[in-house]
Design a protein around this motif. Structure first.
Motif, mmCIF file in Angstrom:
data_model
loop_
_atom_site.group_PDB
_atom_site.id
_atom_site.type_symbol
_atom_site.label_atom_id
_atom_site.label_comp_id
_atom_site.label_asym_id
_atom_site.label_seq_id
_atom_site.Cartn_x
_atom_site.Cartn_y
_atom_site.Cartn_z
ATOM 1 N N MET A 1 0.845 -1.181 0.000
ATOM 2 C CA MET A 1 0.000 0.000 0.000
ATOM 3 C C MET A 1 0.886 1.238 0.000
ATOM 4 O O MET A 1 2.009 1.200 0.461
ATOM 5 C CB MET A 1 -0.910 -0.015 1.208
ATOM 6 N N ILE A 2 0.324 2.327 -0.493
ATOM 7 C CA ILE A 2 1.105 3.536 -0.701
ATOM 8 C C ILE A 2 0.311 4.773 -0.271
ATOM 9 O O ILE A 2 -0.904 4.807 -0.407
ATOM 10 C CB ILE A 2 1.526 3.634 -2.183
ATOM 11 N N SER A 3 1.027 5.754 0.282
ATOM 12 C CA SER A 3 0.441 7.063 0.589
ATOM 13 C C SER A 3 0.915 8.025 -0.487
ATOM 14 O O SER A 3 2.121 8.233 -0.646
ATOM 15 C CB SER A 3 0.903 7.567 1.956
ATOM 16 N N ILE A 4 -0.024 8.588 -1.228
ATOM 17 C CA ILE A 4 0.307 9.586 -2.249
ATOM 18 C C ILE A 4 0.002 10.951 -1.662
ATOM 19 O O ILE A 4 -1.119 11.224 -1.241
ATOM 20 C CB ILE A 4 -0.491 9.362 -3.541
ATOM 21 N N ILE A 5 1.017 11.801 -1.622
ATOM 22 C CA ILE A 5 0.894 13.147 -1.069
ATOM 23 C C ILE A 5 0.929 14.132 -2.238
ATOM 24 O O ILE A 5 1.907 14.170 -2.989
ATOM 25 C CB ILE A 5 2.031 13.434 -0.072
ATOM 26 N N ILE A 6 -0.148 14.896 -2.385
ATOM 27 C CA ILE A 6 -0.243 15.892 -3.459
ATOM 28 C C ILE A 6 -0.076 17.278 -2.849
ATOM 29 O O ILE A 6 -0.813 17.653 -1.938
ATOM 30 C CB ILE A 6 -1.607 15.820 -4.174
ATOM 31 N N LYS A 7 0.887 18.045 -3.366
ATOM 32 C CA LYS A 7 1.095 19.425 -2.928
ATOM 33 C C LYS A 7 0.408 20.358 -3.918
ATOM 34 O O LYS A 7 0.571 20.204 -5.119
ATOM 35 C CB LYS A 7 2.585 19.763 -2.893
ATOM 36 N N THR A 8 -0.355 21.322 -3.402
ATOM 37 C CA THR A 8 -1.073 22.221 -4.309
ATOM 38 C C THR A 8 -0.963 23.680 -3.898
ATOM 39 O O THR A 8 -0.836 24.015 -2.724
ATOM 40 C CB THR A 8 -2.577 21.871 -4.393
ATOM 41 N N LEU A 81 5.763 6.131 0.364
ATOM 42 C CA LEU A 81 5.250 7.487 0.186
ATOM 43 C C LEU A 81 5.614 7.974 -1.213
ATOM 44 O O LEU A 81 6.735 7.776 -1.673
ATOM 45 C CB LEU A 81 5.882 8.442 1.201
ATOM 46 N N LEU A 82 4.662 8.619 -1.858
ATOM 47 C CA LEU A 82 4.909 9.216 -3.162
ATOM 48 C C LEU A 82 4.483 10.674 -3.095
ATOM 49 O O LEU A 82 3.352 10.976 -2.713
ATOM 50 C CB LEU A 82 4.123 8.494 -4.254
ATOM 51 N N LEU A 83 5.386 11.572 -3.455
ATOM 52 C CA LEU A 83 5.126 12.997 -3.414
ATOM 53 C C LEU A 83 4.964 13.512 -4.837
ATOM 54 O O LEU A 83 5.837 13.306 -5.681
ATOM 55 C CB LEU A 83 6.302 13.698 -2.732
#
Length: 120
Positions: A1-8, A81-83
């Motif tokens: 499983m992965i946490s995708i972190i989106i910066k906006t 983690l994916l940024l």
């Protein structure tokens, strides 16, 4: 499983494509999407509320662009983690290939190639 972190920050024109591409990855690999916003003053947050993702905003303008990734890490629940930035479209093949690299105990992180789209 992965946490995708989106910066906006002011990504109303791009955020739906970004979130949709991240959702496709989560459907395949499992995980969560966390959006960290830098007090956008366009419709970014309004658009993102249509999706079942975690949404957080910084509280002060002087904190824009500093620590957004760390805020995402704070709320993430998964080992990987994916940024990404809010104007990126995630290629789900990248995740498959990147996760294979973690079979090597000497690998602590993996990055990808960013391909710019021609603007119309």
């Amino acid at each position: 499983m992965i946490s995708i972190i989106i910066k906006t920050f002011n990504e109303e024109k791009n955020i739906e494509g970004c979130i949709s591409s991240c959702i496709n990855v989560i459907k395949k690999f499992g995980g969560e999407i966390i959006l960290i916003d830098s007090l956008s003053d366009d419709k970014t947050i309004e658009i993102t509320k249509k999706y079942d993702i975690q949404i957080y905003q910084i509280k002060e303008k002087n904190l824009r662009s500093t620590g957004l990734a760390q805020i995402g890490y704070k709320y993430s629940r998964y080992e990987y983690l994916l940024l990404v930035d809010g104007d990126m479209i995630l290629n789900e093949n990248f995740i498959h290939e990147a996760l294979k690299e973690f079979n090597n105990p000497d690998v602590a992180g993996v990055s990808g190639i960013i391909k710019e789209k021609a603007s119309n």
